[in-house]
Design a protein around this motif. Structure first.
Motif, PDB file in Angstrom:
ATOM      1  N   TYR A 287       0.828  -1.211   0.000  1.00 51.49           N
ATOM      2  CA  TYR A 287       0.000   0.000   0.000  1.00 51.49           C
ATOM      3  C   TYR A 287       0.862   1.260   0.000  1.00 51.49           C
ATOM      4  CZ  TYR A 287      -4.030   2.979   1.014  1.00 51.49           C
ATOM      5  OH  TYR A 287      -5.008   3.935   0.946  1.00 51.49           O
ATOM      6  N   VAL A 288       1.855   1.283   0.887  1.00 52.95           N
ATOM      7  CA  VAL A 288       2.667   2.496   0.990  1.00 52.95           C
ATOM      8  C   VAL A 288       3.523   2.705  -0.254  1.00 52.95           C
ATOM      9  CG1 VAL A 288       4.608   1.377   2.147  1.00 52.95           C
ATOM     10  CG2 VAL A 288       4.188   3.798   2.521  1.00 52.95           C
ATOM     11  N   VAL A 289       3.904   1.626  -0.928  1.00 52.50           N
ATOM     12  CA  VAL A 289       4.682   1.767  -2.167  1.00 52.50           C
ATOM     13  C   VAL A 289       3.928   2.607  -3.178  1.00 52.50           C
ATOM     14  CG1 VAL A 289       5.483   0.498  -4.195  1.00 52.50           C
ATOM     15  CG2 VAL A 289       6.098  -0.285  -1.924  1.00 52.50           C
ATOM     16  N   MET A 290       2.649   2.328  -3.328  1.00 49.04           N
ATOM     17  CA  MET A 290       1.862   3.101  -4.288  1.00 49.04           C
ATOM     18  C   MET A 290       1.696   4.546  -3.827  1.00 49.04           C
ATOM     19  SD  MET A 290       1.562   1.051  -6.657  1.00 49.04           S
ATOM     20  CE  MET A 290       0.711   2.238  -7.679  1.00 49.04           C
ATOM     21  N   GLY A 291       1.589   4.760  -2.544  1.00 49.12           N
ATOM     22  CA  GLY A 291       1.518   6.129  -2.042  1.00 49.12           C
ATOM     23  C   GLY A 291       2.778   6.901  -2.368  1.00 49.12           C
ATOM     24  N   MET A 292       3.926   6.269  -2.184  1.00 50.41           N
ATOM     25  CA  MET A 292       5.195   6.929  -2.477  1.00 50.41           C
ATOM     26  C   MET A 292       5.386   7.150  -3.975  1.00 50.41           C
ATOM     27  SD  MET A 292       7.531   4.897   0.322  1.00 50.41           S
ATOM     28  CE  MET A 292       9.015   5.865   0.098  1.00 50.41           C
ATOM     29  N   ASP A 293       4.805   6.261  -4.767  1.00 47.36           N
ATOM     30  CA  ASP A 293       4.897   6.409  -6.225  1.00 47.36           C
ATOM     31  C   ASP A 293       4.025   7.547  -6.753  1.00 47.36           C
ATOM     32  OD1 ASP A 293       6.689   4.395  -6.559  1.00 47.36           O
ATOM     33  OD2 ASP A 293       5.307   2.968  -7.476  1.00 47.36           O
ATOM     34  N   LEU A 294       2.788   7.654  -6.242  1.00 49.32           N
ATOM     35  CA  LEU A 294       1.765   8.437  -6.923  1.00 49.32           C
ATOM     36  C   LEU A 294       1.368   9.736  -6.233  1.00 49.32           C
ATOM     37  CD1 LEU A 294      -0.617   5.491  -7.919  1.00 49.32           C
ATOM     38  CD2 LEU A 294       1.123   6.591  -9.332  1.00 49.32           C
ATOM     39  N   LEU A 295       1.488   9.813  -4.928  1.00 46.13           N
ATOM     40  CA  LEU A 295       0.981  10.984  -4.224  1.00 46.13           C
ATOM     41  C   LEU A 295       1.918  12.177  -4.403  1.00 46.13           C
ATOM     42  CD1 LEU A 295      -0.369   9.419  -0.914  1.00 46.13           C
ATOM     43  CD2 LEU A 295      -1.681  10.187  -2.904  1.00 46.13           C
ATOM     44  N   PRO A 296       1.368  13.387  -4.406  1.00 44.12           N
ATOM     45  CA  PRO A 296       2.203  14.585  -4.572  1.00 44.12           C
ATOM     46  C   PRO A 296       3.068  14.839  -3.347  1.00 44.12           C
ATOM     47  CG  PRO A 296      -0.056  15.195  -4.086  1.00 44.12           C
ATOM     48  CD  PRO A 296      -0.070  13.711  -4.298  1.00 44.12           C
ATOM     49  N   VAL A 297       4.013  15.727  -3.494  1.00 41.66           N
ATOM     50  CA  VAL A 297       4.911  16.098  -2.398  1.00 41.66           C
ATOM     51  C   VAL A 297       4.085  16.599  -1.213  1.00 41.66           C
ATOM     52  CG1 VAL A 297       6.721  17.699  -1.678  1.00 41.66           C
ATOM     53  CG2 VAL A 297       6.788  16.681  -3.966  1.00 41.66           C
ATOM     54  N   GLY A 298       4.337  16.045  -0.046  1.00 43.05           N
ATOM     55  CA  GLY A 298       3.607  16.431   1.156  1.00 43.05           C
ATOM     56  C   GLY A 298       2.472  15.503   1.506  1.00 43.05           C
ATOM     57  N   MET A 299       1.860  14.847   0.487  1.00 42.20           N
ATOM     58  CA  MET A 299       0.695  14.033   0.780  1.00 42.20           C
ATOM     59  C   MET A 299       1.056  12.641   1.298  1.00 42.20           C
ATOM     60  SD  MET A 299      -2.850  13.544  -1.339  1.00 42.20           S
ATOM     61  CE  MET A 299      -3.435  15.152  -0.828  1.00 42.20           C
ATOM     62  N   VAL A 300       2.274  12.170   1.036  1.00 43.03           N
ATOM     63  CA  VAL A 300       2.680  10.898   1.639  1.00 43.03           C
ATOM     64  C   VAL A 300       2.668  11.030   3.161  1.00 43.03           C
ATOM     65  CG1 VAL A 300       4.541   9.205   1.866  1.00 43.03           C
ATOM     66  CG2 VAL A 300       4.050  10.206  -0.354  1.00 43.03           C
ATOM     67  N   GLY A 301       3.057  12.197   3.656  1.00 43.61           N
ATOM     68  CA  GLY A 301       2.976  12.420   5.094  1.00 43.61           C
ATOM     69  C   GLY A 301       1.553  12.350   5.610  1.00 43.61           C
ATOM     70  N   VAL A 302       0.601  12.874   4.831  1.00 43.58           N
ATOM     71  CA  VAL A 302      -0.807  12.782   5.218  1.00 43.58           C
ATOM     72  C   VAL A 302      -1.255  11.318   5.198  1.00 43.58           C
ATOM     73  CG1 VAL A 302      -3.144  13.572   4.704  1.00 43.58           C
ATOM     74  CG2 VAL A 302      -1.200  15.070   4.250  1.00 43.58           C
TER      75      VAL A 302
END
Length: 592
Positions: free
Chosen positions: A307-322
């Motif tokens: 799950y987190v791999v896709m977040g790191m791939d696709l989410l904009p800067v700052g949103m991985v923290g969210v």
């Protein structure tokens, strides 16, 4: 890697949760307030808390690994939650609220007597601590993949923050934080699912490219195993969401109507949430077929980082923290409610009746906070043990724990709410029978035994072996203990007058609706809406401000969407508080 913006989002999220604890301290004026919010909460708080406490970071690690490896079959688990909460809405939620108790073990005392009260206290609390450890271990695996920090440090830090929230505001802080965590979790989940579908070309492209042997997933030789597994999951979920110990979800509701509405809200959230949660790990199976090479530090648990791999791939800067904050939210809500609930049980059902019968509210509140600290430490120790247990993934660990330990406890708690005329020993003896069966299943009737008896060729795969153990544990631990419990009716004799009165009072209460006393809840009604409205607005504006970070248009819109959801709900709550206050003033008689 995470940017400074991501780290800021996580840090501010933790600070925000602690502020909620401080904000709701003034709501705690008694033991009832601390352990069940005084039974004064609106349905949207009760329902959000029921939703959040039913899952944890395990959903985004252990369950996500199942979606990564086997596709959409994992949705069955959450469909079971939908059915369970619909059963709550139809029958159980109202009756559980109408028990008029502070802790769920008090219902076991009324139904089965003081001996069973102690038995269930010491059978339930330790197993719940172990389950909390499993949840926290799942969170630590997630954070290890994202931050690259040790599993142990994550466990100790997160456990400490959860402990602080529970100590500050009791159940009011716990449930309020659950509500806020829903508002953080769902929007970010929607954003990531949408980005993942765009990345792969839509749902049809995802199903066409998903690398599974069939719709049943990989590593399957016998489809019958899957069919029985689906049935077992549905039975297990119906049983574990509809029993006396899980009445705690509705003890906070202000009345019967709010309890039922809360159950319906939880069912609707479970209908929507899982569909969006498991799109990203399925896309990860296509885009990242070899997670072991990317996360070697996770050993044989690499799929739990899908799950987190896709977040790191696709989410904009700052949103991985969210995203990190949202997954923290999932485990923190389960942990803090578990801490508060277990502390209430030990104080109300052990300390007060056996050690300090005449203790006042002040002493019980202090003792409750001391017990909360000890329980928090035990949960952290259980999680530290779990991360060392490398032979089985979190998905199978949690399912087998529930089947082998949870169901034997839940069977008498289910039937005890339905069947009145059984002897007091029917409750604890049913649990003993279930535990003996679990031990027998684990030691004797494992997958190797089935391979030999049926001469299976090929033998059951690793996945099928784990599924088989879960199936056998669910069906045997449901059927035989149920027959045992119902069979004790033949040994029923009229109990002493005091015990007969307690049982009659319990079932009479369950039939009698709770109607909120408007004069008593007047101030609380306004304050809970007003305060949560302020928190929603504040966090929504904070997320919206992240749209200023240099990102593409889609990234900026994603932040505005997530922040906008909280702002809109915050405004709605503030308006609701004003309407409630206006109605109260109109209803108040003029002064002479």
């Amino acid at each position: 890697m995470l940017t400074l913006y991501d780290h800021a989002a996580v840090a501010l999220y933790f600070a925000f949760m602690v502020l909620i604890g401080f904000g709701f301290r003034s709501f705690v004026k008694s033991v009832s307030d601390y352990f069940r919010g005084g039974g004064r909460m609106f349905w949207w708080m009760t329902g959000s808390s029921a939703f959040m406490t039913t899952f944890s970071a395990w959903t985004f690690t252990g369950a996500a690994s199942s979606a990564y490896e086997n596709g959409p079959l994992v949705l069955v688990i959450f469909l079971g939650n939908v059915l369970g909460y619909l059963a709550n809405y139809w029958w159980f939620a109202a009756r559980f609220r109408q028990l008029r108790i502070i802790t769920p073990i008090e219902a076991m005392r009324d139904r089965f007597g003081p001996v069973s009260e102690q038995f269930f206290t010491w059978a339930y609390v330790p197993t719940n601590v172990m389950q909390g450890g499993i949840w926290l271990a799942g969170l630590s695996i997630f954070c290890s993949a994202v931050f690259g920090i040790s599993l142990e440090l994550t466990i100790l830090f997160t456990g400490g923050v959860v402990l602080l929230i529970s100590l500050l505001g009791g159940t009011w802080a716990v449930v309020a934080s659950d509500f806020m965590q829903v508002l953080v979790l769902l929007p970010i989940s929607i954003v990531l699912a949408a980005f993942a579908l765009v990345e792969i070309g839509g749902p049809s492209a995802l199903m066409a490219q998903f690398p599974a042997d069939s719709l049943l997933g990989n590593d399957i030789h016998y489809s019958t195993i899957v069919a029985f597994w689906i049935c077992a999951v549905l039975v297990q979920k119906l049983l574990t969401t509809n029993n006396l110990i899980d009445s705690y979800r509705y003890l906070t509701a202000r009345d019967t109507a709010n309890a039922r509405k809360g159950a319906l809200l939880a069912a609707m959230l479970f209908l929507v949430g899982p569909i969006i949660w498991f799109i990203p790990p399925m896309v990860a199976a296509v885009r990242h077929p070899d997670l072991a090479a990317e996360f070697p530090q996770l050993g044989n648990r690499t799929s739990e980082a899908a799950y987190v791999v896709m977040g790191m791939d696709l989410l904009p800067v700052g949103m991985v923290g969210v995203l990190v904050a949202a997954i923290f939210a999932a485990t923190m809500s389960s942990m803090d409610s578990g801490l508060n609930r277990n502390a209430g049980i030990l104080i109300r059902n052990f300390y007060q009746p056996l050690i300090r019968k005449n203790a006042g509210d002040t002493e019980l509140l202090i003792a409750g906070k001391i017990v909360t600290v000890f329980l928090g430490v035990f949960i952290m120790l259980a999680a530290l043990w779990q991360v060392k247990f490398k032979t089985m993934g979190l998905f199978d660990v949690l399912l087998q724990f529930v089947a082998l330990i949870g169901i034997p406890l839940n069977v008498p708690m289910f039937w005890g709410a339905v069947v009145k005329r059984t002897p007091d020993w029917s409750g604890w003896s049913t649990v003993v029978v279930g535990f003996c069966l679990s031990l027998l299943i684990k030691l004797r009737f494992d997958a190797d035994w089935l391979n030999v008896v049926l001469d299976l060729d090929p033998p059951l795969s690793v996945r099928e072996s784990n599924d088989y153990l879960f199936i056998v544990a669910v069906f045997i631990n449901t059927l035989i203990p149920s027959l045992w419990f119902l069979g004790t009716r033949f040994f029923y004799r009229e109990p002493p007058a005091e015990r007969r009165a307690a049982v009659e009072r319990m079932f009479r209460n369950m039939r009698t609706p709770v109607v909120a006393d408007e004069a008593e809840v007047r101030e609380t009604d306004v304050n809970q809406s007003r305060l949560l409205g302020k928190f929603s607005l504040a966090y929504g504006l904070f997320l919206s401000a992240f749209a200023l970070i240099p990102n593409n248009v889609a990234g900026r819109l994603a932040f505005l969407f997530c922040g906008g959801v909280l702002v809109v709900i915050g405004v709605a709550l503030r308006m609701a508080a004003r309407r409630t206050l206006r109605r109260q003033r109109q209803a108040s008689p003029p002064e002479a």
